[in-house]
Each structure stands twice: as C-alpha cells, then as structure tokens.
Design a protein around this motif. Sequence first.
Motif, mmCIF file in Angstrom:
data_model
loop_
_atom_site.group_PDB
_atom_site.id
_atom_site.type_symbol
_atom_site.label_atom_id
_atom_site.label_comp_id
_atom_site.label_asym_id
_atom_site.label_seq_id
_atom_site.Cartn_x
_atom_site.Cartn_y
_atom_site.Cartn_z
ATOM 1 N N MET A 1 33.834 36.974 34.737
ATOM 2 C CA MET A 1 33.969 36.481 36.097
ATOM 3 C C MET A 1 35.379 35.909 36.314
ATOM 4 N N THR A 2 35.856 35.141 35.353
ATOM 5 C CA THR A 2 37.184 34.531 35.470
ATOM 6 C C THR A 2 38.267 35.596 35.531
ATOM 7 N N GLU A 3 38.128 36.623 34.704
ATOM 8 C CA GLU A 3 39.129 37.694 34.674
ATOM 9 C C GLU A 3 39.150 38.466 35.988
ATOM 10 N N VAL A 4 37.982 38.775 36.508
ATOM 11 C CA VAL A 4 37.902 39.499 37.781
ATOM 12 C C VAL A 4 38.495 38.648 38.903
ATOM 13 N N ALA A 5 38.176 37.365 38.906
ATOM 14 C CA ALA A 5 38.706 36.467 39.928
ATOM 15 C C ALA A 5 40.233 36.461 39.877
ATOM 16 N N ARG A 6 40.776 36.399 38.684
ATOM 17 C CA ARG A 6 42.238 36.403 38.524
ATOM 18 C C ARG A 6 42.826 37.709 39.043
ATOM 19 N N GLU A 7 42.164 38.823 38.758
ATOM 20 C CA GLU A 7 42.664 40.136 39.177
ATOM 21 C C GLU A 7 42.712 40.279 40.698
ATOM 22 N N ILE A 8 41.732 39.690 41.381
ATOM 23 C CA ILE A 8 41.715 39.829 42.843
ATOM 24 C C ILE A 8 42.369 38.643 43.549
ATOM 25 N N GLY A 9 42.855 37.693 42.762
ATOM 26 C CA GLY A 9 43.631 36.593 43.324
ATOM 27 C C GLY A 9 42.833 35.473 43.965
ATOM 28 N N GLY A 11 39.963 32.043 43.070
ATOM 29 C CA GLY A 11 39.495 31.160 42.008
ATOM 30 C C GLY A 11 38.137 31.604 41.498
ATOM 31 N N PRO A 12 37.850 31.314 40.246
ATOM 32 C CA PRO A 12 36.555 31.706 39.674
ATOM 33 C C PRO A 12 35.364 31.122 40.437
ATOM 34 N N GLU A 13 35.500 29.879 40.879
ATOM 35 C CA GLU A 13 34.398 29.260 41.615
ATOM 36 C C GLU A 13 34.188 29.938 42.961
ATOM 37 N N GLY A 14 35.278 30.335 43.605
ATOM 38 C CA GLY A 14 35.173 31.066 44.869
ATOM 39 C C GLY A 14 34.447 32.385 44.690
ATOM 40 N N LEU A 15 34.779 33.094 43.625
ATOM 41 C CA LEU A 15 34.117 34.371 43.346
ATOM 42 C C LEU A 15 32.638 34.150 43.053
ATOM 43 N N ARG A 16 32.329 33.113 42.286
ATOM 44 C CA ARG A 16 30.916 32.799 42.000
ATOM 45 C C ARG A 16 30.148 32.536 43.294
ATOM 46 N N ASN A 17 30.788 31.802 44.196
ATOM 47 C CA ASN A 17 30.136 31.510 45.475
ATOM 48 C C ASN A 17 29.898 32.776 46.286
ATOM 49 N N TRP A 18 30.868 33.692 46.276
ATOM 50 C CA TRP A 18 30.696 34.959 46.991
ATOM 51 C C TRP A 18 29.532 35.750 46.414
ATOM 52 N N VAL A 19 29.473 35.819 45.095
ATOM 53 C CA VAL A 19 28.396 36.569 44.432
ATOM 54 C C VAL A 19 27.049 35.926 44.762
#
Length: 72
Positions: A1-9, A11-19
């Motif tokens: 999750m952290t790596e994907v978040a970094r790739e799309i620019g 934060g990891p927490e933001g990506l978690r919230n989207w998911v």
Amino acid sequence: MTEVAREIGVGPEGLRNWVKQAKIDCGEGPAGALTTAEREELVRLRRKVREQEATIEVLGKATAFFAQQKTK
C-alpha cells in the motif's frame, strides 16, 4: 500500500481511505457506513435545512414587524 501510494503521489493514509470508501461504495463496508452518494446527499440536505431555517427566521421577523405595524 505504501509503495503504491508513493508511486501515485499520495500519502499512504489517503490511499487507505480511498480504498475503504471504494469498498463501502461497492456494498462491502461495515454496517451503517455511508456511501459517497449518501454523504453528498447528507451535505445537500444539511445545507437545505440551514437555508430553510434562515428563511423561517426572516419570515418570523417580518410577521412580527407587520403585526406591530397593524396595531398602530
């Protein structure tokens, strides 16, 4: 999750919230969780209530004003 978040620019927490929200929107969330559409409707309805409360307040003041004028 952290790596994907970094790739799309993001934060990891933001990506978690989207998911998490995407799962809720697909019906896979916890009981009682609001979908995006429900959240938008709630915001719209709260705004409408505030507008109606303001209208009621103005009408109450106008009624009081005209009632006072009528007794003069």
